[in-house]
Design a protein around this motif. Structure first.
Motif, mmCIF file in Angstrom:
data_model
loop_
_atom_site.group_PDB
_atom_site.id
_atom_site.type_symbol
_atom_site.label_atom_id
_atom_site.label_comp_id
_atom_site.label_asym_id
_atom_site.label_seq_id
_atom_site.Cartn_x
_atom_site.Cartn_y
_atom_site.Cartn_z
ATOM 1 N N HIS A 1 0.910 -1.160 -0.035
ATOM 2 C CA HIS A 1 -0.039 -0.041 -0.099
ATOM 3 C C HIS A 1 0.648 1.212 -0.182
ATOM 4 C CE1 HIS A 1 -3.955 1.801 1.710
ATOM 5 N NE2 HIS A 1 -2.974 2.852 1.266
ATOM 6 N N LEU A 2 1.814 1.186 0.955
ATOM 7 C CA LEU A 2 2.813 2.427 0.895
ATOM 8 C C LEU A 2 3.642 2.713 -0.085
ATOM 9 C CD1 LEU A 2 3.465 4.819 3.254
ATOM 10 C CD2 LEU A 2 5.292 3.592 3.830
ATOM 11 N N ILE A 3 4.057 1.628 -0.706
ATOM 12 C CA ILE A 3 5.125 1.867 -1.730
ATOM 13 C C ILE A 3 4.436 2.254 -3.015
ATOM 14 C CG2 ILE A 3 7.004 0.850 -0.940
ATOM 15 C CD1 ILE A 3 6.472 -1.522 -2.767
ATOM 16 N N GLN A 4 2.980 1.755 -3.390
ATOM 17 C CA GLN A 4 2.253 2.266 -4.384
ATOM 18 C C GLN A 4 1.536 3.640 -4.226
ATOM 19 O OE1 GLN A 4 -0.201 -0.093 -6.658
ATOM 20 N NE2 GLN A 4 0.421 -2.149 -5.946
ATOM 21 N N ALA A 5 1.393 3.800 -2.970
ATOM 22 C CA ALA A 5 0.914 5.208 -2.622
ATOM 23 C C ALA A 5 1.765 6.525 -3.068
ATOM 24 C CB ALA A 5 0.503 5.565 -1.320
ATOM 25 N N ILE A 6 3.169 5.965 -2.951
ATOM 26 C CA ILE A 6 4.250 6.991 -3.342
ATOM 27 C C ILE A 6 4.215 7.138 -4.704
ATOM 28 C CG2 ILE A 6 6.706 7.369 -3.297
ATOM 29 C CD1 ILE A 6 7.164 5.494 -1.049
ATOM 30 N N GLY A 7 4.088 5.920 -5.521
ATOM 31 C CA GLY A 7 3.886 5.913 -6.851
ATOM 32 C C GLY A 7 2.811 6.897 -7.508
ATOM 33 N N ASN A 8 1.481 6.447 -7.030
ATOM 34 C CA ASN A 8 0.451 7.224 -7.323
ATOM 35 C C ASN A 8 0.624 8.871 -7.070
ATOM 36 O OD1 ASN A 8 -1.490 5.261 -8.501
ATOM 37 N ND2 ASN A 8 -1.807 4.614 -6.411
ATOM 38 N N SER A 9 1.295 8.976 -5.911
ATOM 39 C CA SER A 9 1.275 10.533 -5.507
ATOM 40 C C SER A 9 2.369 11.237 -6.464
ATOM 41 C CB SER A 9 1.874 10.459 -4.040
ATOM 42 O OG SER A 9 2.138 11.847 -3.744
ATOM 43 N N ILE A 10 3.463 10.504 -6.573
ATOM 44 C CA ILE A 10 4.111 11.047 -7.825
ATOM 45 C C ILE A 10 3.533 11.239 -9.352
ATOM 46 C CG2 ILE A 10 6.376 10.858 -9.209
ATOM 47 C CD1 ILE A 10 7.547 9.156 -6.776
ATOM 48 N N LEU A 11 2.906 10.424 -9.756
ATOM 49 C CA LEU A 11 2.016 10.479 -10.785
ATOM 50 C C LEU A 11 1.276 11.613 -10.998
ATOM 51 C CD1 LEU A 11 1.266 7.055 -12.234
ATOM 52 C CD2 LEU A 11 2.903 8.720 -13.132
ATOM 53 N N GLU A 12 0.377 12.168 -9.785
ATOM 54 C CA GLU A 12 -0.457 13.332 -9.648
ATOM 55 C C GLU A 12 0.548 14.424 -9.559
ATOM 56 O OE1 GLU A 12 -3.398 13.041 -6.475
ATOM 57 O OE2 GLU A 12 -3.664 10.912 -7.130
ATOM 58 N N ASN A 13 1.557 14.615 -8.808
ATOM 59 C CA ASN A 13 2.368 15.739 -8.646
ATOM 60 C C ASN A 13 3.239 15.832 -10.059
ATOM 61 O OD1 ASN A 13 1.187 15.954 -6.262
ATOM 62 N ND2 ASN A 13 3.016 14.891 -5.251
ATOM 63 N N PHE A 14 3.756 14.922 -10.610
ATOM 64 C CA PHE A 14 4.885 15.121 -11.775
ATOM 65 C C PHE A 14 4.239 14.230 -12.669
ATOM 66 C CE2 PHE A 14 6.824 15.117 -7.567
ATOM 67 C CZ PHE A 14 7.490 16.320 -7.573
ATOM 68 N N ALA A 15 3.363 14.768 -13.646
ATOM 69 C CA ALA A 15 2.792 13.862 -14.647
ATOM 70 C C ALA A 15 3.876 13.319 -15.612
ATOM 71 C CB ALA A 15 1.557 14.856 -15.152
ATOM 72 N N ASP A 16 4.901 14.060 -15.887
ATOM 73 C CA ASP A 16 5.886 13.574 -16.941
ATOM 74 C C ASP A 16 6.855 12.408 -16.468
ATOM 75 O OD1 ASP A 16 6.806 15.495 -15.171
ATOM 76 O OD2 ASP A 16 8.477 16.157 -16.574
ATOM 77 N N LYS A 17 6.813 12.145 -15.059
ATOM 78 C CA LYS A 17 7.739 11.117 -14.578
ATOM 79 C C LYS A 17 7.132 9.929 -14.949
ATOM 80 C CE LYS A 17 10.184 13.631 -11.243
ATOM 81 N NZ LYS A 17 11.393 13.997 -12.096
ATOM 82 N N LYS A 18 8.363 8.978 -15.203
ATOM 83 C CA LYS A 18 7.836 7.567 -15.497
ATOM 84 C C LYS A 18 8.030 6.797 -14.267
ATOM 85 C CE LYS A 18 9.740 7.268 -20.350
ATOM 86 N NZ LYS A 18 10.788 6.526 -20.845
ATOM 87 N N VAL A 19 7.021 6.241 -13.852
ATOM 88 C CA VAL A 19 7.057 5.448 -12.714
ATOM 89 C C VAL A 19 6.648 3.954 -13.063
ATOM 90 C CG1 VAL A 19 5.765 5.483 -10.528
ATOM 91 C CG2 VAL A 19 6.143 7.468 -11.521
#
Ligand code: ADP
Ligand code: MG
Length: 476
Positions: A184-202
């Protein structure tokens, strides 16, 4: 009457001429063929079609819980069926509301639920762009309850998602027992990064999937593509890294990917059931790199946190449960958040299926069931069994694997074989192989010898009983 029907149909028809109810009705017919009647009535009948636009069918669900349950258990069925009916590219979007009139509002209103919906759609769009992060949109920070057990990990996760690759938490290594929220936690990091930085490849994947892809890339002569794909990520999240143990080639490739990413300050996030230093059998070079950044463990939640988790989840699932029942569950289920959730889901399923109220008696029954499941889910290996049996009988482990015919060794070996056949899913052939390459008829003979002794000899009964509980304890 006919006129009215036509008007309705025109209003909610999409360009391909399908109405949402028509599409959903066809889906239901197909779904019904693939699930039990009970499942169909509980999980599919309450779904209401709302809209269809650009191959996306929007449905309305009674609660967040429904979405999670369906997503977890039936998403591939739904997608298959939708694809057959709507065509390629078919998607499902959902809204949660018990009031059809508020649906459009809930799409635009800044409510928790509408945010959840826009997230689902956003992630779907990512896939449409040709890049699938494999992130489950349900794992978010806002539904991750903080407690003493996960404070450090949660705080670091927040810092990383604000500044991926730019903190000293690289790699970020989260470890702890099962069902405590690592995924849950490590995926939450991924989801949050995608929301804040749309161009990042996660990208998120388990170390098992990583291995499987690696092997496939060898078979299809595409190792370079495989390797450069992962080297091109901004954020690489690998779950359950302990499964790389024993896979030297994959470890070697991962080591190089790790170095490339780390040198170019890309974020690496890993989870494991143990701290790096305890990952026996993993390449030392990897272990030392895992210790470069931050290691944070997740401990089982305290009583108060368990209550908070249960309260939040009952809200999300749209359930009403008395504080007494919440306390009962929190008191009895102590070491695993997945089990807390499992209890609520069973309660809800039982109550809605039988139109029963959620009572303390029902809760008691379900807590018992969850405990029984825990026991039957124990994964015991032949090696675990050998260790316990030999330890208890003071017989060196290597002796039961050799040809020795000494009386006490034969007894230990036969008990090991018997318990392996009872407690593992291994075939008789495999069991035989573990004990000096003996064939399956030897295993059958051992089992019947022990079974006979069990029916007549109280000392053997006690011995085997003790060993069984020791083995169960050692693997829980
Ligand atoms: P792990 O990967 O450690 O085995 P998971 O991340 O799969 O555990 O968590 C198990 C379940 O418990 C998931 O459904 C997750 O959403 C839930 N969960 C775990 N920790 C929390 C938490 N702190 N708050 C809310 N839900 C949690
Ligand atoms: Mg996990």
């Amino acid at each position: 009457m006919d006129n009215l029907k036509t008007t309705e149909a025109t209003i909610d028809k999409n360009s391909s001429g399908l109405t949402p109810s028509h599409v959903w009705k066809n889906c239901l017919t197909k779904i019904k063929e693939n699930v039990t009647l009970m499942t169909y009535n509980t999980w599919f009948l309450p779904i209401r079609p709302v809209d269809i636009k650009d191959s996306t069918l929007k449905v309305q669900l009674p609660s967040q819980f429904f979405w999670e349950w369906i997503d977890e258990h039936y998403s591939s069925l739904i997608h298959k069926v939708l694809g057959e009916i709507i065509g390629p590219g078919a998607k499902l979007a959902y809204v949660i509301s018990d009031d059809a009139a508020s649906i459009d509002e809930s799409f635009s209103a800044d409510s928790e639920k509408s945010r959840a919906v826009s997230r689902v759609i956003k992630v779907e769009q990512k896939k449409a762009n040709g890049f699938d992060s494999h992130l489950n949109p349900r794992y978010r920070f806002d539904n991750f309850i903080k407690g003493e057990g996960n404070e450090l990990a949660r705080a670091a996760a927040g810092a990383i998602s604000d500044n991926p690759g730019g903190t000293s938490f690289n790699p970020f290594f989260v470890y702890g027992g099962v069902g405590l929220g690592k995924t849950h936690l490590i995926q939450a990091i991924g989801n949050s990064i995608l929301e804040n930085f749309a161009d990042k490849k996660v990208i998120y994947l388990s170390s098992d999937s990583f291995t499987v892809e690696f092997v496939e890339s060898i078979q299809s002569n595409k190792i370079n593509e495989f390797s450069s794909f992962y080297r091109s990520m901004d954020v690489l999240i690998i779950d359950d890294i302990q499964f790389l143990i024993g896979k030297e080639k994959t470890q070697d490739l991962f080591f190089h990917i790790f170095n490339t990413l780390h040198q170019s300050r890309k974020q690496i996030i890993l989870s494991s059931d143990k701290a790096p230093k305890d990952l026996k059998g993993l390449d030392e070079r990897l272990i030392s790199r895992f210790q470069w950044g931050l290691q944070a463990d997740i401990q089982p939640p305290a009583f108060e946190t368990r209550i908070a988790i249960l309260k939040k989840k009952t809200e999300d699932y749209g359930m009403t449960i008395s504080p007494e029942i919440i306390e009962y569950i929190a008191y009895h289920i102590t070491s695993n958040i997945r089990e807390l959730e499992g209890c609520l889901i069973k309660l809800l399923a039982n109550a809605s299926l039988n139109s029963k109220e959620i009572t303390l008696d029902l809760a008691k029954k379900i807590v018992r069931e969850v405990a029984t499941e825990r026991k039957s889910n124990l994964t015991v290996s032949i090696d675990d069994i050998t260790k316990v049996v030999c330890g208890h009988l003071s017989v060196p482990e290597n002796k039961v694997r050799e040809k020795t015919r000494k009386k006490e060794v034969v007894l230990a070996r036969q008990i090991c074989m018997y318990l392996s056949s009872k407690l593992t899913k291994s075939s008789l052939k495999t069991i035989g192989l573990h004990f000096g390459g003996r064939d399956h008829s030897t295993v059958i003979h051992a089992c019947s010898t022990i079974e006979q002794a069990l029916s007549s000899d109280i000392i053997v009964q006690e011995l085997v009983g003790n060993l069984k509980s020791k083995i169960e304890l050692s693997s829980s």
